[in-house]
Scaffold this motif. Structure first.
Motif, PDB file in Angstrom:
ATOM      1  N   ASP A 120       0.829  -1.214   0.000  1.00 53.85           N
ATOM      2  CA  ASP A 120       0.000   0.000   0.000  1.00 53.85           C
ATOM      3  C   ASP A 120       0.856   1.254   0.000  1.00 53.85           C
ATOM      4  O   ASP A 120       0.561   2.225  -0.707  1.00 53.85           O
ATOM      5  CB  ASP A 120      -0.933   0.010   1.217  1.00 53.85           C
ATOM      6  CG  ASP A 120      -2.040  -1.029   1.100  1.00 53.85           C
ATOM      7  OD1 ASP A 120      -2.252  -1.535  -0.020  1.00 53.85           O
ATOM      8  OD2 ASP A 120      -2.676  -1.331   2.119  1.00 53.85           O
TER       9      ASP A 120
ATOM     10  N   THR B 106       2.090   7.191  -6.722  1.00 55.52           N
ATOM     11  CA  THR B 106       1.134   8.199  -7.161  1.00 55.52           C
ATOM     12  C   THR B 106       1.397   9.550  -6.491  1.00 55.52           C
ATOM     13  O   THR B 106       0.585  10.457  -6.562  1.00 55.52           O
ATOM     14  CB  THR B 106      -0.313   7.771  -6.852  1.00 55.52           C
ATOM     15  OG1 THR B 106      -0.446   7.532  -5.442  1.00 55.52           O
ATOM     16  CG2 THR B 106      -0.669   6.499  -7.612  1.00 55.52           C
TER      17      THR B 106
ATOM     18  N   GLN C  27       1.669  10.242  -3.243  1.00 57.17           N
ATOM     19  CA  GLN C  27       0.871  10.476  -2.031  1.00 57.17           C
ATOM     20  C   GLN C  27       1.574  10.116  -0.739  1.00 57.17           C
ATOM     21  O   GLN C  27       0.946   9.975   0.296  1.00 57.17           O
ATOM     22  CB  GLN C  27      -0.432   9.682  -2.133  1.00 57.17           C
ATOM     23  CG  GLN C  27      -1.308  10.108  -3.297  1.00 57.17           C
ATOM     24  CD  GLN C  27      -2.543   9.241  -3.421  1.00 57.17           C
ATOM     25  OE1 GLN C  27      -2.891   8.503  -2.517  1.00 57.17           O
ATOM     26  NE2 GLN C  27      -3.222   9.339  -4.540  1.00 57.17           N
TER      27      GLN C  27
ATOM     28  N   ARG D  28       1.085   4.096  -2.937  1.00 59.23           N
ATOM     29  CA  ARG D  28       0.828   5.517  -2.687  1.00 59.23           C
ATOM     30  C   ARG D  28       2.017   6.375  -3.100  1.00 59.23           C
ATOM     31  O   ARG D  28       1.844   7.466  -3.632  1.00 59.23           O
ATOM     32  CB  ARG D  28       0.482   5.740  -1.216  1.00 59.23           C
ATOM     33  CG  ARG D  28      -0.905   5.259  -0.847  1.00 59.23           C
ATOM     34  CD  ARG D  28      -1.311   5.695   0.552  1.00 59.23           C
ATOM     35  NE  ARG D  28      -0.586   4.965   1.583  1.00 59.23           N
ATOM     36  CZ  ARG D  28       0.106   5.529   2.550  1.00 59.23           C
ATOM     37  NH1 ARG D  28       0.207   6.849   2.621  1.00 59.23           N
ATOM     38  NH2 ARG D  28       0.722   4.805   3.465  1.00 59.23           N
TER      39      ARG D  28
END
Length: 313
Positions: free
Chosen positions: A298, A305, A307, A302
């Motif tokens: 995860d 992208t 994030q 992230r």
């Protein structure tokens, strides 16, 4: 316009506008590369390259924009191929890793072994190189992941995440004059003959910075890219060795005395790198997890992208 034209333009830019070298890299002819570029320029109605006679001299302003678009297109073409591989071949194929010698020799083996156990149909291709070459291999999609201590954060084309911290250690024969000293300082080793890494490898910048801050001039008598080579010359009595701590874990000979040097040179951070915007296959995420429990799927997703940042680790 077609993908061949895009590849030729991209490779010409990568090869410093040398069409002969671009043709060699693409296994085609120089006239064919030149013709494809001219045809693309004709379709677009602009000059991508400024010329002097038949030679390319520089990339034009509109050419810079074209190259950025081609980079995006070729990245997505690569992603499409990986998506196809992911779902047509499931969990098999070739996984390419770019890394330095120290990582390949001392850090990656347990993760590689566990990955092979989990994905027995995946073939692993290990590319050993300098940190800058590691970064370039990931950018050029020769490798899907890069692992190194130096340089990776210097490339905006890469998403990099810290993997683990480590420190340097001093290694010496048991009879060395410093062997009896409990806490060794920079002054103690500044005039010793030193054997350590080449300036572009394995945290060498930390070593140089520490001496420079104290205005000391280290007596480096031998530089190498390979920790085993450094240890060999220490055993021969050529000097005091400075190596990464992981190079001394489970040392098969065990004849060298090891002293921590984190208080001298600070902590170094090994990082993993992925090409920004790339599609990562399942086993790439799994390999990151095996390298460090920080690098969960995860979090990596992230980061890809935009994030997540280092502080969240």
């Amino acid at each position: 316009m077609n993908l061949h034209q895009f590849r030729f333009v991209q490779e010409a830019a990568r090869r410093n506008l040398n069409l002969t070298e671009a043709a060699k890299a693409l296994h085609t002819s120089q006239p064919g590369v030149s013709k494809a570029i001219i045809e693309l320029e004709g379709e677009l109605g602009i000059d991508i390259f400024a010329r002097h006679g038949k030679r390319l001299k520089r990339i034009t302003e509109p050419g810079q924009h074209v190259l950025k678009s081609i980079e995006l297109i070729m990245r997505e073409v690569g992603n499409l191929k990986r998506i196809g591989e992911q779902y047509s071949a499931q969990d098999n194929g070739t996984f390419s890793i770019a890394t330095t010698h120290t990582q390949a020799r001392y850090v990656l083996p347990p993760a590689v072994a566990k990955l092979r156990e989990a994905y027995p149909k995946v073939n692993i291709s290990l590319h050993q190189a300098t940190p800058d070459q590691v970064a370039r291999m990931v950018i050029d999609e020769v490798a899907e992941i890069g692992v190194a201590t130096e340089s990776l954060v210097d490339y905006p084309e890469l998403v990099t995440l810290p993997c683990y911290e480590w420190q340097h250690v001093l290694v010496m024969p048991h009879g060395h004059p410093l062997a009896q000293k409990e806490r060794i300082g920079l002054d103690d080793i500044a005039h010793e003959p030193l054997i350590t890494y080449h300036p572009s490898f394995t945290g060498r910048t930390k070593i140089d910075q520490a001496f420079a801050t104290r205005r000391l001039q280290p007596n480096v008598v031998l530089e190498a890219i390979d920790s085993d080579v450094i240890k060999t010359y220490v055993r021969l009595g050529l000097g005091l060795g400075i190596v990464a701590e992981m190079a001394m874990r489970d040392d098969p000979v065990g004849d060298l005395l090891v002293r921590p040097a984190g208080h001298l040179f600070g902590q170094s951070v090994a990082r993993v790198a992925f090409k920004r915007g790339a599609y990562l296959r399942n086993f790439v995420y799994r390999f990151a997890e095996l390298l460090s429990d920080r690098l969960g799927r995860d979090l990596v997703m992230r980061a890809m992208t935009g994030q997540v940042n280092d502080y969240e680790l």
